[in-house]
Scaffold this motif. Structure first.
Motif, short mmCIF file in Angstrom:
data_model
loop_
_atom_site.label_atom_id
_atom_site.label_comp_id
_atom_site.label_asym_id
_atom_site.label_seq_id
_atom_site.Cartn_x
_atom_site.Cartn_y
_atom_site.Cartn_z
N THR A 119 0.83 -1.21 0.00
CA THR A 119 0.00 0.00 0.00
C THR A 119 0.86 1.25 0.00
O THR A 119 0.57 2.22 -0.71
CB THR A 119 -0.94 0.01 1.21
OG1 THR A 119 -1.82 -1.12 1.14
CG2 THR A 119 -1.79 1.28 1.24
N ASP A 120 1.94 1.26 0.78
CA ASP A 120 2.85 2.42 0.80
C ASP A 120 3.42 2.67 -0.59
O ASP A 120 3.52 3.83 -1.04
CB ASP A 120 3.99 2.19 1.78
CG ASP A 120 3.55 2.29 3.23
OD1 ASP A 120 2.53 2.94 3.49
OD2 ASP A 120 4.24 1.72 4.09
N LEU A 121 3.79 1.60 -1.28
CA LEU A 121 4.35 1.74 -2.62
C LEU A 121 3.30 2.23 -3.60
O LEU A 121 3.56 3.11 -4.44
CB LEU A 121 4.93 0.40 -3.08
CG LEU A 121 5.53 0.33 -4.49
CD1 LEU A 121 6.55 1.43 -4.72
CD2 LEU A 121 6.15 -1.05 -4.71
N GLU A 157 -7.86 2.88 -11.71
CA GLU A 157 -7.71 1.59 -11.04
C GLU A 157 -7.74 1.75 -9.52
O GLU A 157 -8.42 0.99 -8.81
CB GLU A 157 -6.39 0.94 -11.46
CG GLU A 157 -6.35 0.43 -12.88
CD GLU A 157 -7.01 -0.94 -13.02
OE1 GLU A 157 -7.11 -1.67 -12.01
OE2 GLU A 157 -7.43 -1.27 -14.15
N LEU A 158 -7.01 2.73 -9.02
CA LEU A 158 -6.90 2.90 -7.58
C LEU A 158 -8.20 3.40 -6.96
O LEU A 158 -8.58 2.98 -5.86
CB LEU A 158 -5.76 3.86 -7.25
CG LEU A 158 -4.36 3.36 -7.63
CD1 LEU A 158 -3.31 4.39 -7.23
CD2 LEU A 158 -4.05 2.02 -6.99
N LEU A 159 -8.89 4.29 -7.65
CA LEU A 159 -10.14 4.82 -7.10
C LEU A 159 -11.20 3.74 -7.01
O LEU A 159 -11.97 3.69 -6.04
CB LEU A 159 -10.63 5.98 -7.96
CG LEU A 159 -9.79 7.26 -7.88
CD1 LEU A 159 -10.30 8.30 -8.88
CD2 LEU A 159 -9.78 7.83 -6.47
N VAL A 160 -11.26 2.86 -8.00
CA VAL A 160 -12.22 1.76 -7.96
C VAL A 160 -11.85 0.80 -6.82
O VAL A 160 -12.72 0.36 -6.05
CB VAL A 160 -12.27 1.02 -9.31
CG1 VAL A 160 -13.08 -0.26 -9.19
CG2 VAL A 160 -12.87 1.92 -10.39
N ALA A 161 -10.57 0.46 -6.71
CA ALA A 161 -10.14 -0.44 -5.64
C ALA A 161 -10.40 0.17 -4.26
O ALA A 161 -10.77 -0.55 -3.32
CB ALA A 161 -8.65 -0.76 -5.80
N THR A 195 -13.69 -0.42 -1.96
CA THR A 195 -13.91 -1.57 -1.09
C THR A 195 -12.71 -1.87 -0.18
O THR A 195 -12.78 -2.82 0.60
CB THR A 195 -14.23 -2.83 -1.92
OG1 THR A 195 -13.18 -3.04 -2.88
CG2 THR A 195 -15.56 -2.66 -2.65
N GLU A 196 -11.63 -1.11 -0.30
CA GLU A 196 -10.46 -1.32 0.57
C GLU A 196 -10.29 -0.08 1.45
O GLU A 196 -9.83 0.97 1.00
CB GLU A 196 -9.20 -1.56 -0.27
CG GLU A 196 -9.24 -2.87 -1.05
CD GLU A 196 -7.91 -3.19 -1.70
OE1 GLU A 196 -6.87 -2.62 -1.27
OE2 GLU A 196 -7.91 -4.00 -2.64
N ALA A 197 -10.65 -0.24 2.70
CA ALA A 197 -10.70 0.91 3.61
C ALA A 197 -9.34 1.57 3.79
O ALA A 197 -9.23 2.80 3.81
CB ALA A 197 -11.25 0.46 4.97
N GLU A 198 -8.28 0.75 3.93
CA GLU A 198 -6.95 1.34 4.13
C GLU A 198 -6.51 2.14 2.92
O GLU A 198 -6.02 3.26 3.04
CB GLU A 198 -5.92 0.25 4.42
CG GLU A 198 -4.53 0.82 4.66
CD GLU A 198 -3.46 -0.25 4.83
OE1 GLU A 198 -2.30 0.13 5.07
OE2 GLU A 198 -3.79 -1.44 4.71
N LEU A 199 -6.71 1.56 1.74
CA LEU A 199 -6.34 2.27 0.52
C LEU A 199 -7.15 3.55 0.37
O LEU A 199 -6.62 4.60 0.00
CB LEU A 199 -6.55 1.37 -0.70
CG LEU A 199 -6.18 1.96 -2.06
CD1 LEU A 199 -4.69 2.29 -2.12
CD2 LEU A 199 -6.56 0.99 -3.18
#
Length: 208
Positions: free
Chosen positions: A60-62, A114-118, A121-125
């Motif tokens: 996630t950091d990367l 890609e990241l906005l869609v992910a 549903t991924e709270a940390e992201l």
């Protein structure tokens, strides 16, 4: 032949981080967020998985570092939109919209999609991307205000910027499965005319 000076540890570290970020951007753009595994990134960057964790605590950091770099590249391109060939001529809003759309369609920008869609549903992201996304939109609005004022008021310029970004983001995503090129230029012309009527500013030229 003069020997090249040896790079410092800080320079080597910066170069490795840059390679990892670039590999992450390429991987997400080409194979998608979920397929951009650490193994995939490692292979593309030529850096071992252990080497990745010497610079980033987690995937996630990367990924967030890659998102920040995409944002910086995006804004370097958007900053150019402020340049006008002749400031004494009417503002060509349609031309600005064409340039903005072309930038949003750049392959690198698909990383954001890609990241906005992910992140949905991924709270940390989602939590990590929120300030990055906020900073990017703030910068886009800043550029829009600089490019459009005084032809249009600052609040209208801000509204135009966010509306255009959302419209072109949706268009860029949807056109991969249902392209409608015959409507794309017409859409820009109508948007330019609509904002001209909204502002009541005769200086805004909606011709392409």
């Amino acid at each position: 032949m003069t020997d090249q000076p040896r790079r410092t540890q800080a320079q080597r570290r910066a170069a490795t981080i840059a390679k990892l970020v670039e590999a992450t951007i390429e991987a997400i753009a080409e194979v998608g967020y979920h397929n951009a595994s650490l193994g995939e990134i490692s292979r593309r960057a030529g850096v071992s998985k252990g080497g990745i964790f010497r610079h980033f605590d987690s995937r996630t950091d990367l990924v967030v570092a890659a998102a920040e770099e995409v944002g910086r590249r995006h804004m370097r391109a958007f900053d150019n939109i402020r340049a006008r060939e002749n400031a004494d001529r009417p503002l060509d809003l349609a031309h600005i919209l064409h340039r903005a759309r072309n930038q949003i369609r750049q392959e690198t920008n698909t990383v954001w999609f890609e990241l906005l869609v992910a992140a949905r549903t991924e709270a940390e992201l989602r939590a990590r991307l929120a300030p990055v996304a906020r900073a990017l939109i703030d910068d886009v609005e800043r550029v829009a205000i600089a490019a459009l004022t005084p032809a249009v008021p600052a609040d209208v310029a801000r509204l135009l910027a966010t509306s255009v970004v959302h419209m072109f983001d949706g268009e860029a995503i949807f056109r991969s499965t249902y392209p409608r090129p015959e409507l794309e230029d017409t859409r820009i012309e109508y948007v330019a005319r609509a904002f001209q009527q909204l502002t009541g500013e005769g200086r805004v030229d909606s011709s392409s």
